[in-house]
Motif scaffolding. Structure first.
Motif, mmCIF file in Angstrom:
data_model
loop_
_atom_site.group_PDB
_atom_site.id
_atom_site.type_symbol
_atom_site.label_atom_id
_atom_site.label_comp_id
_atom_site.label_asym_id
_atom_site.label_seq_id
_atom_site.Cartn_x
_atom_site.Cartn_y
_atom_site.Cartn_z
ATOM 1 N N SER A 41 -109.289 -57.163 -18.163
ATOM 2 C CA SER A 41 -110.661 -57.341 -18.630
ATOM 3 C C SER A 41 -111.540 -57.546 -17.400
ATOM 4 C CB SER A 41 -110.763 -58.560 -19.544
ATOM 5 O OG SER A 41 -110.006 -58.378 -20.724
ATOM 6 N N ARG A 73 -110.029 -56.818 -23.109
ATOM 7 C CA ARG A 73 -108.828 -56.732 -23.918
ATOM 8 C C ARG A 73 -108.954 -57.668 -25.120
ATOM 9 N NH1 ARG A 73 -104.786 -54.059 -20.861
ATOM 10 N NH2 ARG A 73 -103.311 -54.631 -22.506
ATOM 11 N N ALA A 74 -108.325 -57.294 -26.218
ATOM 12 C CA ALA A 74 -108.454 -58.088 -27.437
ATOM 13 C C ALA A 74 -108.041 -59.539 -27.207
ATOM 14 C CB ALA A 74 -107.624 -57.465 -28.561
ATOM 15 N N ALA A 77 -110.839 -61.588 -26.067
ATOM 16 C CA ALA A 77 -111.917 -61.841 -27.027
ATOM 17 C C ALA A 77 -111.631 -63.085 -27.847
ATOM 18 C CB ALA A 77 -112.111 -60.637 -27.947
ATOM 19 N N PHE A 83 -111.573 -56.500 -33.619
ATOM 20 C CA PHE A 83 -111.366 -55.171 -33.056
ATOM 21 C C PHE A 83 -110.971 -54.213 -34.177
ATOM 22 C CE2 PHE A 83 -111.853 -57.264 -29.221
ATOM 23 C CZ PHE A 83 -111.567 -56.490 -28.099
ATOM 24 N N CYS A 87 -106.690 -50.818 -32.292
ATOM 25 C CA CYS A 87 -107.346 -50.872 -30.982
ATOM 26 C C CYS A 87 -107.225 -52.275 -30.399
ATOM 27 C CB CYS A 87 -108.828 -50.496 -31.090
ATOM 28 S SG CYS A 87 -109.127 -48.800 -31.623
ATOM 29 N N ASP A 88 -107.029 -52.339 -29.099
ATOM 30 C CA ASP A 88 -106.981 -53.647 -28.430
ATOM 31 C C ASP A 88 -107.769 -53.641 -27.125
ATOM 32 O OD1 ASP A 88 -105.355 -52.096 -26.819
ATOM 33 O OD2 ASP A 88 -103.586 -53.368 -26.995
ATOM 34 N N TRP A 110 -113.654 -47.886 -28.210
ATOM 35 C CA TRP A 110 -112.510 -48.728 -28.562
ATOM 36 C C TRP A 110 -111.251 -47.883 -28.392
ATOM 37 C CZ3 TRP A 110 -113.742 -53.706 -29.993
ATOM 38 C CH2 TRP A 110 -115.049 -53.940 -30.452
#
Length: 272
Positions: A41, A73-74, A77, A83, A87-88, A110
């Motif tokens: 990220s 990146r998920a 978050a 998301f 998707c990540d 995404w």
């Protein structure tokens, strides 16, 4: 390094219980100059962009390549931004050149990071670009924070609370707008970091108000908000951020509709 925002200097909900139902959580990204990789990220860092996928270009500037702005990146978050299924990875790019009627032209993508094999490097930026439109590569230090509306307070609620805001500031020196309500800087979710009156967009498909996805601001804090929003680890320390200057120290705000197919996106910009 972890970044920890100090607690608000006053108990917001005790002083102003009317704002409690409007509490939201945001993820402050705390970008700091560094050397992120395409699998990290980042703000302004390299993107995990598939080699077989063309790099986004601006249709208004002779197909000039867009520049990386944010990749999240998920996991970073922190569960606060949903998301899309499968998707990540969230990727945001924009065209840094001048446009009529707007400061930047952003794109949101995404993707599934595991599905990316060989990676395409970002094309070089050629020619003159206005100062402060290309972020310096930064690592990020995601941190969840709670926010209350500032510019987004409904007019009738602001009118009700304004005398108390003024009384609290006179007694303590703490201003609701700058010190107690909305976190400054680049962040996911929460409330947009408006400089002026809110400009929430409605979705062109369903007509409903869109959700705030991302704020990208020129500064992580201005002189006023720095008093209470500077992380404990950064107090008294000079650090390099993304080096952005969007208009007169403004911000770009991205919104999405999570109800419509494809999660359509709109953007807004304002400055002081």
């Amino acid at each position: 390094m972890t970044r920890r925002t100090p607690p608000r200097p006053l108990d917001v909900e005790q002083l102003f219980p009317e704002v409690a139902p409007l509490r939201r959580r945001a993820v402050r990204l705390h970008p700091r100059a560094g050397a992120p990789t395409c699998r990290d990220s980042s703000v302004g860092g390299p993107l995990l962009w598939p080699l077989e996928e063309p790099w986004p270009v601006c249709p208004d500037h002779h197909r000039s390549p867009m520049v990386p702005v944010v990749q999240v990146r998920a996991a970073d978050a922190l569960g606060l931004v949903p998301f899309p299924a499968g998707c990540d990875l969230l990727q945001v790019l924009w065209c840094p050149r001048r446009h009529d009627g707007c400061w930047v032209v952003p794109e949101v993508h995404w993707r599934d990071a595991a599905a990316v094999g060989a990676v395409r490097a970002a094309p070089a930026v050629v020619g003159e670009v206005p100062y402060g439109k290309i972020p310096r590569p930064c690592v990020v230090h995601p941190e969840p924070v709670e926010e209350y509306p500032s510019w987004d307070l409904p007019d009738e609620l602001y009118d009700l609370l304004e005398p108390r805001f003024e009384q609290v500031e006179a007694e303590t020196g703490w201003d609701y707008q700058y010190h107690l309500s909305t976190a400054p800087g680049t962040k996911l979710g929460g409330y947009p970091g408006w400089c002026q009156d809110p400009q929430w967009p409605d979705c062109s498909g369903c007509g409903q108000r869109m959700d705030h996805l991302l704020t990208v601001e020129s500064w992580e804090a201005d002189a006023a908000s720095r008093l209470t929003w500077t992380p404990l680890e950064d107090q008294g320390v000079r650090y390099e951020g993304a080096g952005l200057m969007l208009g007169d120290a403004g911000g770009v705000y991205l919104f999405e509709c999570r109800r419509c197919p494809g999660r359509p996106v709109k953007d807004r910009f304002d400055c002081s």
